[in-house]
Scaffold this motif. Structure first.
Motif, mmCIF file in Angstrom:
data_model
loop_
_atom_site.group_PDB
_atom_site.id
_atom_site.type_symbol
_atom_site.label_atom_id
_atom_site.label_comp_id
_atom_site.label_asym_id
_atom_site.label_seq_id
_atom_site.Cartn_x
_atom_site.Cartn_y
_atom_site.Cartn_z
ATOM 1 N N GLU A 31 0.832 -1.213 0.000
ATOM 2 C CA GLU A 31 0.000 0.000 0.000
ATOM 3 C C GLU A 31 0.861 1.255 0.000
ATOM 4 O O GLU A 31 0.607 2.204 -0.759
ATOM 5 C CB GLU A 31 -0.913 -0.021 1.218
ATOM 6 N N GLN A 32 1.898 1.293 0.844
ATOM 7 C CA GLN A 32 2.764 2.461 0.910
ATOM 8 C C GLN A 32 3.512 2.676 -0.405
ATOM 9 O O GLN A 32 3.728 3.817 -0.831
ATOM 10 C CB GLN A 32 3.749 2.320 2.072
ATOM 11 N N SER A 33 3.894 1.588 -1.064
ATOM 12 C CA SER A 33 4.566 1.702 -2.351
ATOM 13 C C SER A 33 3.622 2.239 -3.420
ATOM 14 O O SER A 33 4.034 2.983 -4.317
ATOM 15 C CB SER A 33 5.122 0.336 -2.781
ATOM 16 N N ARG A 36 2.972 6.079 -2.710
ATOM 17 C CA ARG A 36 4.126 6.899 -3.089
ATOM 18 C C ARG A 36 4.540 6.704 -4.538
ATOM 19 O O ARG A 36 5.611 7.157 -4.964
ATOM 20 C CB ARG A 36 5.292 6.618 -2.143
ATOM 21 N N ASP A 139 8.279 14.378 1.110
ATOM 22 C CA ASP A 139 7.879 13.240 1.936
ATOM 23 C C ASP A 139 7.539 13.685 3.360
ATOM 24 O O ASP A 139 6.563 13.229 3.953
ATOM 25 C CB ASP A 139 8.991 12.192 1.973
ATOM 26 N N GLU A 143 3.914 13.398 5.294
ATOM 27 C CA GLU A 143 3.765 12.757 6.600
ATOM 28 C C GLU A 143 3.099 13.692 7.606
ATOM 29 O O GLU A 143 2.242 13.273 8.397
ATOM 30 C CB GLU A 143 5.134 12.317 7.125
ATOM 31 N N TYR A 177 -0.493 12.695 -2.277
ATOM 32 C CA TYR A 177 0.970 12.558 -2.319
ATOM 33 C C TYR A 177 1.517 13.108 -3.636
ATOM 34 O O TYR A 177 2.500 13.848 -3.656
ATOM 35 C CB TYR A 177 1.377 11.099 -2.159
#
Length: 239
Positions: A31-33, A36, A139, A143, A177
Motif C-alpha cells: 500500500e505504501q509503495s 508513493r 515526503d 507525513e 501525495y
C-alpha cells in the motif's frame, strides 16, 4: 519543484526481509509503495514479483492482493492479472464528492472535542508543514499532512466516521501525495488553509471551521484535478 514537471518517482528503499509476514502486514507495505507511486498506476503486479521483492511466500501475497483489491488500490483482470488502480479524473471526483462533506463533519466534531494537547499537536504539524515546504521535503510534508488529518479524525468521538474516513483515505492518499510532491502551490495552499482552520479550532468557532474546511477541500480537489490533467500517463492505460 515545478508544477508542470513530469513525475519523478522516488528511489525504492531497500525492502525488509519478511519470511513470516502475514498478508495484512504485506498489504500495508505494498500500500505504501502504491501511495508513493513506487508501484505506478496501471503497473502489473505478479505474485512472483512481490515474493522476490519482499522475500515472502505466495500465500501472504495472495492475501495481500485480496486486501488491496478490497481497498480499491489494485484491480484484478481476467487476462491481465493484478494491476495497480489507475489515477483518473473520474476516480478523483468520486473520492472528493464523498470525502469533502465527511471532512467537514469531522472538523466540526473535532472543534468541540479537541483538548489543549490536541491543539498543540495540530499546531506542531502545521509548523512541520511550513518547515517541509521551505526545505522542499515532499515526503516530510506528506507525513505531517497525514498526521494532522489523522489526529482530527481521531478526536471526532465518532468511530464510525473515523473508520469511513480511513477507508476513503486509502483512495485519496495517492492523489494527495502526487499533488504535494509536484506542486509547490498545492503545498502552500495546504499550509495556509490548515493554519486558518487551526485558528478557528482554537476559537471553538464551529461555523468558521466548517466553512474553512469545505473551502480547503474544494480548492484541493480543483488543484489536484489540474495537476492530474498534466500527467495523463497516470491513467495507467498500458498493456
Amino acid at each position: 519543484m515545478q508544477d508542470s514537471s513530469s513525475p519523478r518517482l522516488a528511489n525504492k528503499p531497500k525492502r525488509p526481509l519478511l519470511p513470516d509476514v502475514l498478508g495484512l502486514e504485506l498489504a500495508g507495505l505494498i500500500e505504501q509503495s502504491i501511495i508513493r507511486l513506487e508501484f505506478a498506476p496501471g503497473a502489473h503486479l505478479t505474485e512472483l514479483q512481490i515474493c522476490e521483492e519482499f522475500d515472502v511466500s505466495r500465500s501472504p501475497v495472495r492475501d495481500a492482493f485480496r486486501k488491496l483489491e478490497s481497498q480499491g488500490l489494485v484491480v484484478r483482470h481476467k487476462r491481465r492479472g493484478i494491476r495497480v488502480t489507475p489515477m483518473t479524473l473520474q476516480d478523483l471526483n468520486e473520492i472528493y464528492v464523498v470525502r469533502t462533506p465527511l471532512e467537514v463533519i469531522a472538523a466540526s466534531l473535532a472543534t468541540d472535542n479537541a483538548t489543549d494537547e490536541d491543539l498543540a499537536f495540530l499546531a506542531k504539524q502545521v509548523e512541520r508543514l511550513d518547515a517541509a515546504l521551505h526545505s522542499e521535503d515532499a515526503d516530510e510534508f506528506f507525513e505531517a499532512n497525514m498526521a494532522y488529518f489523522d489526529r482530527v479524525h481521531g478526536i471526532t468521538g465518532n468511530h464510525t466516521l473515523e473508520n469511513i474516513l480511513r477507508t476513503i483515505e486509502k483512495q485519496a492518499m495517492r492523489y494527495r501525495y502526487f499533488a504535494h510532491s509536484y506542486s509547490r502551490q498545492m503545498q502552500e495552499n495546504s499550509v495556509a488553509c490548515l493554519r486558518k482552520i487551526l485558528g478557528h479550532l482554537k476559537d471553538r468557532d464551529v461555523d468558521a471551521v466548517r466553512r474553512a474546511t469545505e473551502e480547503m477541500m474544494i480548492e484541493a480537489h480543483k488543484m489536484i484535478a489540474e495537476i492530474l490533467a498534466q500527467h495523463p500517463t497516470l491513467s495507467g492505460n498500458v498493456d
